[in-house]
Structure formats: C-alpha cells, structure tokens
Design a protein around this motif. Sequence first.
Motif, mmCIF file in Angstrom:
data_model
loop_
_atom_site.group_PDB
_atom_site.id
_atom_site.type_symbol
_atom_site.label_atom_id
_atom_site.label_comp_id
_atom_site.label_asym_id
_atom_site.label_seq_id
_atom_site.Cartn_x
_atom_site.Cartn_y
_atom_site.Cartn_z
ATOM 1 N N PHE A 35 -8.616 6.442 -8.331
ATOM 2 C CA PHE A 35 -8.676 7.346 -7.190
ATOM 3 C C PHE A 35 -7.320 8.005 -6.976
ATOM 4 C CE2 PHE A 35 -12.571 5.475 -5.299
ATOM 5 C CZ PHE A 35 -12.603 4.245 -5.936
ATOM 6 N N TYR A 37 -5.428 9.717 -3.555
ATOM 7 C CA TYR A 37 -5.486 9.984 -2.121
ATOM 8 C C TYR A 37 -4.251 10.775 -1.718
ATOM 9 C CZ TYR A 37 -9.227 6.550 -1.464
ATOM 10 O OH TYR A 37 -10.411 5.863 -1.508
ATOM 11 N N PHE A 91 -1.089 9.158 -3.473
ATOM 12 C CA PHE A 91 -1.212 7.817 -4.002
ATOM 13 C C PHE A 91 -2.310 7.752 -5.062
ATOM 14 C CE2 PHE A 91 1.623 5.598 -1.236
ATOM 15 C CZ PHE A 91 1.575 6.261 -0.020
ATOM 16 N N ARG A 95 -9.615 0.527 -8.603
ATOM 17 C CA ARG A 95 -10.526 -0.529 -8.255
ATOM 18 C C ARG A 95 -11.035 -1.139 -9.542
ATOM 19 N NH1 ARG A 95 -15.295 1.995 -6.378
ATOM 20 N NH2 ARG A 95 -15.965 1.824 -8.533
ATOM 21 N N GLY A 106 -0.750 2.588 -5.910
ATOM 22 C CA GLY A 106 0.555 2.765 -6.509
ATOM 23 C C GLY A 106 1.586 3.066 -5.437
ATOM 24 N N PRO A 107 2.847 3.175 -5.821
ATOM 25 C CA PRO A 107 3.924 3.381 -4.845
ATOM 26 C C PRO A 107 3.952 4.762 -4.212
ATOM 27 C CG PRO A 107 4.802 3.374 -7.071
ATOM 28 C CD PRO A 107 3.371 2.959 -7.183
ATOM 29 N N PHE B 34 -11.639 -3.586 4.461
ATOM 30 C CA PHE B 34 -10.333 -3.995 3.960
ATOM 31 C C PHE B 34 -9.249 -3.620 4.976
ATOM 32 C CE2 PHE B 34 -11.843 -4.904 -0.300
ATOM 33 C CZ PHE B 34 -12.941 -4.080 -0.436
ATOM 34 N N TYR B 36 -5.135 -2.950 5.380
ATOM 35 C CA TYR B 36 -3.893 -2.649 4.693
ATOM 36 C C TYR B 36 -2.759 -2.544 5.710
ATOM 37 C CZ TYR B 36 -6.804 -1.085 0.724
ATOM 38 O OH TYR B 36 -7.695 -1.014 -0.311
ATOM 39 N N GLN B 38 1.162 -0.714 5.969
ATOM 40 C CA GLN B 38 2.044 0.251 5.323
ATOM 41 C C GLN B 38 3.331 0.358 6.122
ATOM 42 O OE1 GLN B 38 0.745 4.394 5.265
ATOM 43 N NE2 GLN B 38 1.767 4.733 3.308
ATOM 44 N N SER B 43 4.064 2.146 0.140
ATOM 45 C CA SER B 43 2.653 2.296 -0.163
ATOM 46 C C SER B 43 1.807 1.397 0.727
ATOM 47 C CB SER B 43 2.412 1.945 -1.629
ATOM 48 O OG SER B 43 1.071 2.195 -1.986
ATOM 49 N N LEU B 44 0.509 1.514 0.574
ATOM 50 C CA LEU B 44 -0.401 0.638 1.287
ATOM 51 C C LEU B 44 -0.475 -0.698 0.557
ATOM 52 C CD1 LEU B 44 -1.401 3.610 2.056
ATOM 53 C CD2 LEU B 44 -3.590 2.536 2.536
ATOM 54 N N LEU B 46 -2.535 -4.191 0.410
ATOM 55 C CA LEU B 46 -3.759 -4.848 0.843
ATOM 56 C C LEU B 46 -3.429 -6.202 1.457
ATOM 57 C CD1 LEU B 46 -6.884 -4.841 0.906
ATOM 58 C CD2 LEU B 46 -6.814 -5.947 -1.335
ATOM 59 N N GLU B 59 -4.843 -11.810 0.821
ATOM 60 C CA GLU B 59 -4.008 -11.628 -0.360
ATOM 61 C C GLU B 59 -2.843 -12.626 -0.311
ATOM 62 O OE1 GLU B 59 -4.703 -9.367 -3.022
ATOM 63 O OE2 GLU B 59 -6.573 -9.528 -1.870
ATOM 64 N N ILE B 93 -3.968 0.044 8.442
ATOM 65 C CA ILE B 93 -5.089 0.921 8.107
ATOM 66 C C ILE B 93 -6.257 0.073 7.600
ATOM 67 C CG2 ILE B 93 -5.839 2.902 6.737
ATOM 68 C CD1 ILE B 93 -2.959 3.607 6.224
ATOM 69 N N HIS B 97 -16.099 -0.199 2.798
ATOM 70 C CA HIS B 97 -16.728 0.038 1.499
ATOM 71 C C HIS B 97 -18.108 0.623 1.698
ATOM 72 C CE1 HIS B 97 -17.934 -0.466 -2.627
ATOM 73 N NE2 HIS B 97 -18.872 -1.313 -2.313
ATOM 74 N N PHE B 103 -20.038 6.159 -6.220
ATOM 75 C CA PHE B 103 -19.124 5.259 -6.921
ATOM 76 C C PHE B 103 -18.572 4.218 -5.976
ATOM 77 C CE2 PHE B 103 -15.677 7.663 -5.063
ATOM 78 C CZ PHE B 103 -16.078 8.994 -5.142
ATOM 79 N N GLU B 105 -17.310 4.343 -2.948
ATOM 80 C CA GLU B 105 -15.978 4.669 -2.454
ATOM 81 C C GLU B 105 -15.685 3.981 -1.130
ATOM 82 O OE1 GLU B 105 -17.724 8.863 -1.816
ATOM 83 O OE2 GLU B 105 -15.758 8.877 -0.838
ATOM 84 N N GLN B 106 -14.429 3.955 -0.801
ATOM 85 C CA GLN B 106 -13.992 3.428 0.478
ATOM 86 C C GLN B 106 -13.607 4.595 1.382
ATOM 87 O OE1 GLN B 106 -11.021 0.384 0.468
ATOM 88 N NE2 GLN B 106 -11.884 -0.657 -1.298
ATOM 89 N N PHE B 108 -11.431 5.507 4.821
ATOM 90 C CA PHE B 108 -10.325 4.949 5.569
ATOM 91 C C PHE B 108 -10.360 5.375 7.030
ATOM 92 C CE2 PHE B 108 -7.524 2.892 2.540
ATOM 93 C CZ PHE B 108 -8.079 3.288 1.343
ATOM 94 N N PRO B 110 -8.164 6.094 10.586
ATOM 95 C CA PRO B 110 -6.967 6.906 10.793
ATOM 96 C C PRO B 110 -5.692 6.095 10.947
ATOM 97 C CG PRO B 110 -8.234 6.775 12.810
ATOM 98 C CD PRO B 110 -9.059 6.106 11.762
#
Lengths: 115, 117
Positions: A35, A37, A91, A95, A106-107, B34, B36, B38, B43-44, B46, B59, B93, B97, B103, B105-106, B108, B110
């Motif tokens: 993905f 984003y 980003f 999955r 990723g970062p 899920f 997350y 940040q 980055s995000l 998990l 995690e 965040i 799912h 596919f 997708e997720q 998110f 706000p």
Amino acid sequence: AQKITQTQPGMFVQEKEAVTLDCTYDTSDPSYGLFWYKQPSSGEMIFLIYQGSYDQQNATEGRYSLNFQKARKSANLVISASQLGDSAMYFCAMREDRAYDKVIFGPGTSLSVIP
Amino acid sequence: GAVVSQHPSWVICKSGTSVKIECRSLDFQATTMFWYRQFPKQSLMLMATSNEGSKATYEQGVEKDKFLINHASLTLSTLTVTSAHPEDSSFYICSAHYASGGFGEQFFGPGTRLTVL
C-alpha cells in the motif's frame, strides 16, 4: 529487522513534474499486499494505491502508479504531474497474509512540491 | 469508501490520569481493528490488534496493562491509556479492517492527539 525501507527522508519536485518515491520490502510470505498512503499535515491517512503480490500488472490510480518489481522486492510510487496539494508525508506499507491482516509501515518520505 | 471515526480528536490531560479513545466504524462491521501510535516526524507504529469478542494482541514492547484495548462490538474499539505520563503524548490512530473489500483494505480514523502535562 526493518521490513519496509524508504531511503528518501525528503524529496522536492517541481510543480507539474513527475516524481518517484522509493520503497523496498522484505518478506518470505508468498502472499502479501503493498500500500501507499499519503499523510498531510492534518494527520489523516489517505489511501492512494494497492498492489497485490500476485497481481500481474502494475497498479494505477489516476496520477498515481506503482512500479512493482517483485524479484527486487521493490514497490515505488510514481506521482505524475505533481500538484502543490501533493506536499505531504508518503508511507509505503505492507500486509503479509500470514500476519492476520496487520499492516506495517515504512519510515516515510516527506514530499515538497515547489511552485 | 468506508468511514472510521475517532473520539476525541485531541485531548490534554494531567500526568497520572487515564484517557479513553474511541474508534468506530460507521458504515461497516469490523471484526478486527488496529491501534497505531505516531510520534512527531516518525512513522506509524502498530501497537495492537483488537479483535471483537476476544483479547487484543499486543506488539512486542507495548505494555498491555498500560494500553487497555476493548473491542466490545463489531463497530467499536476503545484504547485506554492508563496512568498517562508525558512520554505517552503522541498521535494515536486506529484503523478498521474492511473484510468485504476487494483486497481487505484498512480504513483509518482521523487520529487522536494526546498531550499529557
């Protein structure tokens, strides 16, 4: 170990030009999805494009296309005809189907579009 | 596309208090959500997978007793930051799912900006 690598912390592009944002990934799962984003300064995550590991063709969505090179484990995002509104964090995410739908990121790459 | 909401969008609290963040899927049912976290310019990351009707899966490195997750219904998951401290200040965040999607997708929410004083 880092599963998603984005080697460009920051990128600049001239308005109306195309830009490529790099992403490489690491997985041993034969079935996975990739993905991209976009995250503007507001913080919301905006889905751009998806590529499945078994997809034969590169994904495209409007001005976004994904250059998927499976053997190289590369999934670069190409943005054509950049606009000022494209300035944001981008980003790459993955999955792995065996990982119960978890998506890891990723970062990120910060893209700035110059007028 | 499917819509996910989060409440509150921002919260400021004193150190030692607990804060609850809600994540709702508004127009679809989500058996899996899920969470997350940040930090600025990062980055995000998990934190945990929230499964409806069962315990969350955390995690590595995430304290389950500090970040309590409850997924009581197919449209609502909550994250409670217990005894919050300044180092817990972050952008949280959630995502849901969407199993019926092409596919899977997720989508998110706000995000919730937490500031602990």
